[in-house]
Design an enzyme around this catalytic site. Structure first.
Site, mmCIF file in Angstrom:
data_model
loop_
_atom_site.group_PDB
_atom_site.id
_atom_site.type_symbol
_atom_site.label_atom_id
_atom_site.label_comp_id
_atom_site.label_asym_id
_atom_site.label_seq_id
_atom_site.Cartn_x
_atom_site.Cartn_y
_atom_site.Cartn_z
ATOM 1 N N HIS A 304 0.851 -1.187 0.000
ATOM 2 C CA HIS A 304 0.000 0.000 0.000
ATOM 3 C C HIS A 304 0.888 1.238 0.000
ATOM 4 C CE1 HIS A 304 -3.106 2.868 1.110
ATOM 5 N NE2 HIS A 304 -3.949 1.957 0.665
ATOM 6 N N ASP A 361 -7.913 -5.526 0.192
ATOM 7 C CA ASP A 361 -8.418 -6.382 -0.882
ATOM 8 C C ASP A 361 -8.017 -7.837 -0.756
ATOM 9 O OD1 ASP A 361 -9.777 -4.383 -2.345
ATOM 10 O OD2 ASP A 361 -7.856 -3.602 -3.006
HETATM 11 N N1 CMC Z 1 4.285 -7.470 -4.824
HETATM 12 C C1 CMC Z 1 5.609 -7.367 -5.119
HETATM 13 N N2 CMC Z 1 6.306 -6.226 -5.033
HETATM 14 C C2 CMC Z 1 5.652 -5.119 -4.662
HETATM 15 C C3 CMC Z 1 4.269 -5.136 -4.348
HETATM 16 C C4 CMC Z 1 3.589 -6.370 -4.441
HETATM 17 N N3 CMC Z 1 2.282 -6.438 -4.177
HETATM 18 N N4 CMC Z 1 3.871 -3.890 -4.006
HETATM 19 C C5 CMC Z 1 4.960 -3.114 -4.102
HETATM 20 N N5 CMC Z 1 6.034 -3.855 -4.484
HETATM 21 C C6 CMC Z 1 7.404 -3.369 -4.691
HETATM 22 C C7 CMC Z 1 7.553 -2.771 -6.075
HETATM 23 O O1 CMC Z 1 7.987 -3.733 -7.024
HETATM 24 C C8 CMC Z 1 8.608 -1.703 -5.848
HETATM 25 O O2 CMC Z 1 9.885 -2.290 -5.878
HETATM 26 P P1 CMC Z 1 11.173 -1.453 -6.429
HETATM 27 O O3 CMC Z 1 11.223 -0.196 -5.630
HETATM 28 O O4 CMC Z 1 12.336 -2.370 -6.190
HETATM 29 O O5 CMC Z 1 10.914 -1.203 -7.872
HETATM 30 C C9 CMC Z 1 8.327 -1.251 -4.411
HETATM 31 O O6 CMC Z 1 7.626 -2.314 -3.774
HETATM 32 C C10 CMC Z 1 7.471 -0.001 -4.347
HETATM 33 O O7 CMC Z 1 6.353 -0.187 -5.209
HETATM 34 P P2 CMC Z 1 5.553 1.043 -5.818
HETATM 35 O O8 CMC Z 1 4.530 0.528 -6.757
HETATM 36 O O9 CMC Z 1 6.486 2.090 -6.301
HETATM 37 O O10 CMC Z 1 4.949 1.605 -4.471
HETATM 38 P P3 CMC Z 1 3.532 2.106 -4.195
HETATM 39 O O11 CMC Z 1 3.556 2.731 -2.880
HETATM 40 O O12 CMC Z 1 3.039 2.936 -5.314
HETATM 41 O O13 CMC Z 1 2.690 0.728 -4.177
HETATM 42 C C11 CMC Z 1 0.673 -0.401 -4.659
HETATM 43 C C12 CMC Z 1 1.378 0.657 -3.807
HETATM 44 C C13 CMC Z 1 -0.679 -0.676 -4.010
HETATM 45 C C14 CMC Z 1 0.485 0.152 -6.076
HETATM 46 C C15 CMC Z 1 1.518 -1.712 -4.710
HETATM 47 O O14 CMC Z 1 1.826 -2.160 -3.422
HETATM 48 C C16 CMC Z 1 0.839 -2.811 -5.524
HETATM 49 O O15 CMC Z 1 0.919 -2.813 -6.756
HETATM 50 N N6 CMC Z 1 0.127 -3.774 -4.838
HETATM 51 C C17 CMC Z 1 -0.632 -4.809 -5.502
HETATM 52 C C18 CMC Z 1 -1.977 -4.250 -5.948
HETATM 53 C C19 CMC Z 1 -2.912 -4.052 -4.774
HETATM 54 O O16 CMC Z 1 -3.083 -4.931 -3.933
HETATM 55 N N7 CMC Z 1 -3.584 -2.893 -4.760
HETATM 56 C C20 CMC Z 1 -4.602 -2.578 -3.742
HETATM 57 C C21 CMC Z 1 -4.165 -1.474 -2.836
HETATM 58 S S1 CMC Z 1 -5.279 -1.302 -1.426
HETATM 59 C C22 CMC Z 1 -6.782 -0.819 -2.116
HETATM 60 C C23 CMC Z 1 -6.791 0.639 -2.347
HETATM 61 O O17 CMC Z 1 -6.974 1.392 -1.380
HETATM 62 O O18 CMC Z 1 -6.620 1.058 -3.511
#
Ligand code: CMC
Length: 429
Positions: A304, A361
């Site tokens: 998240h 989720d």
């Molecule tokens: N599995 C594997 N690696 C992950 C994941 C994951 N679920 N989430 C983040 N990472 C890694 C990502 O690869 C990145 O690595 P690096 O810095 O080495 O490239 C690092 O963590 C940071 O990721 P980011 O996408 O830049 O960070 P963020 O803060 O934007 O991520 C997120 C938030 C929700 C987009 C992400 O955690 C994700 O894609 N999760 C899976 C989708 C998901 O479950 N979404 C629902 C979120 S909760 C409902 C809502 O409120 O929307």
């Protein structure tokens, strides 16, 4: 006394006031930055950017705290109803008994959807995703319910219509997609009971309303009701800041929520768990794939932007999942696998290092599946729950006489000024 942050640029020092929130959160107010220094800030994904000042929802991602209007999510999930929480978010305080009754009456009065809308539904191609349909239909509501006389009346009635009709529209799209007769809302049923009845009652089999499921649905929607400036809420605020009508702003929020990184993750989690199961149940492979930087696969339902500890909503959802399955005497192999996958991921160095915990989720799809909600409607369920939050956030903007048009800037990296070459003088190869 106001604190200031100093920025030194090209030999000059500039001071910017520090804004402090009621929970001690601090921000540098850079609204005059460009005017004073010629600089803008660059913050892709707005990870460090406060887009507004808000008194609706407080989150502390490090401590796993979520509160609506100051009230902890755990207390609302335990004791409140979705309608009461909706009132709290939109009006800023809990309702009296009279106000709550009045709200329920109003929701019943406005729960029907114009019959002509059924023609739209029937003409969407069968394979249409319900989120695309919902976004289009909410936008279309404006054409069916034209402007009212005063702004105050307009806002109140539009908010009521939206909240009430959206669940009728969601259930209607499900029935029509199955080729079944539409079930109309009943004035004797509560908001959540009505939704379940409209989804599952049929002319050949009466749907028995189970109060435990009604309670579970209330909790499910309370947990989704607001989450401060997330992707879809920011979409609602940004689109709304152009002074578009509320239906159009909410329609934009629904479209934004659809994505698998945001609300679409609840559908993606179940699809991921089902794929793992069909592939022999080796969830360790999914964990390894999620860690592989060359593989775009992510563990859906994990991670998240704000929570860097356990998402408080996921904790409640996990508990509720067990309760609902037990009540319905369902053994879902996906739940067992989800629990094993969670335990393995939480022990894994990568997930520890990146602070990746289950989010709302991860378990929500298992509850929805048990209730009989089809997988492609999961994100619609999220959207119904998030509606009061979108409305409250939009209203906060609309009530601010200084609501500014949302319009970020950019750093341009394209070609410098270049001459137009007429087509006959261009190289033809
Ligand atoms: N599995 C594997 N690696 C992950 C994941 C994951 N679920 N989430 C983040 N990472 C890694 C990502 O690869 C990145 O690595 P690096 O810095 O080495 O490239 C690092 O963590 C940071 O990721 P980011 O996408 O830049 O960070 P963020 O803060 O934007 O991520 C997120 C938030 C929700 C987009 C992400 O955690 C994700 O894609 N999760 C899976 C989708 C998901 O479950 N979404 C629902 C979120 S909760 C409902 C809502 O409120 O929307």
């Amino acid at each position: 006394m106001t604190e200031y942050a100093k920025i030194e640029f090209e030999g000059k020092i500039y001071e910017f006031p520090i804004i402090v929130g009621s929970e001690g959160e601090k921000a540098i107010d850079i609204s005059n930055l460009r005017q004073m220094t010629g600089l803008i800030t660059l913050d892709p994904g707005y990870a460090n950017t406060g887009s507004c000042i808000s008194s609706i929802t407080f989150m502390d991602g490090e401590k796993g705290i979520l509160r609506y209007r100051g009230i902890p999510i755990e207390e609302l999930a335990e004791h409140s109803s979705f309608i009461e929480t909706t009132y709290l978010l939109i009006n800023g305080r809990l309702p009296t008994r009279d106000e709550l009754n009045q709200t329920s009456i109003l929701f019943n009065d406005h729960s029907l959807v114009h019959e002509d809308m059924q023609i739209f539904y029937q003409n969407f191609p069968r394979a249409s995703h319900p989120m695309g349909i919902l976004s289009a239909m909410v936008n279309a509501l404006r054409s069916f319910y034209p402007e009212l006389q005063t702004i105050e009346e307009e806002i109140n009635i539009t908010v009521t219509r939206l909240l009430s009709k959206v669940r009728t529209m969601a259930a209607m799209s499900y029935k029509i997609s199955r080729g079944h007769k539409v079930v109309y809302p009943r004035p004797d049923l509560s908001y959540c009971a009505n939704f379940l009845n409209m989804m599952f009652d049929t002319p050949v089999k009466h749907y028995d309303i189970d109060e435990d499921l009604v309670k579970a649905l209330n909790t499910f929607w309370i947990l989704h009701a607001d989450h401060e400036q997330n992707c879809s809420t920011s979409a609602v605020r940004l689109v709304g800041s152009g002074r578009v009508n509320l239906y159009a702003a909410i329609s934009a929020g629904i479209a934004a929520l659809w994505g698998p990184l945001h609300g679409g993750a609840n559908q993606a989690v179940i699809e991921m768990l089902s794929d793992i199961q069909e592939d022999g149940g080796n969830y360790h492979r999914a964990i390894e794939r999620a860690k592989d930087k060359k593989d775009p696969f992510r563990l859906m339902g994990f991670g998240h932007r704000v929570y860097k500890s356990y998402d408080p909503r996921a904790k409640i959802m996990k508990k509720m999942c067990h309760k609902v399955l037990k009540k319905l005497h369902i053994t879902d192999p996906l739940l067992n696998m989800a629990k094993e996958l969670e335990a393995a991921a939480l022990k894994d160095d990568y997930f520890i290092e990146y602070n990746l915990y289950p989010n709302v989720d991860f378990y929500s799809g298992i509850i929805l599946r048990a209730m009989g909600i089809p997988t492609n409607m999961f994100t619609v369920m999220f959207a119904i729950g998030r509606l009061p939050g979108w409305i409250a956030q939009w209203k906060e903007g609309a009530d601010d006489p200084k609501w500014k048009l949302g319009r970020p800037r950019q750093i341009y990296t394209g070609p410098k000024k270049t001459q137009y070459i007429p087509i006959d003088k261009r190289c033809t190869q």
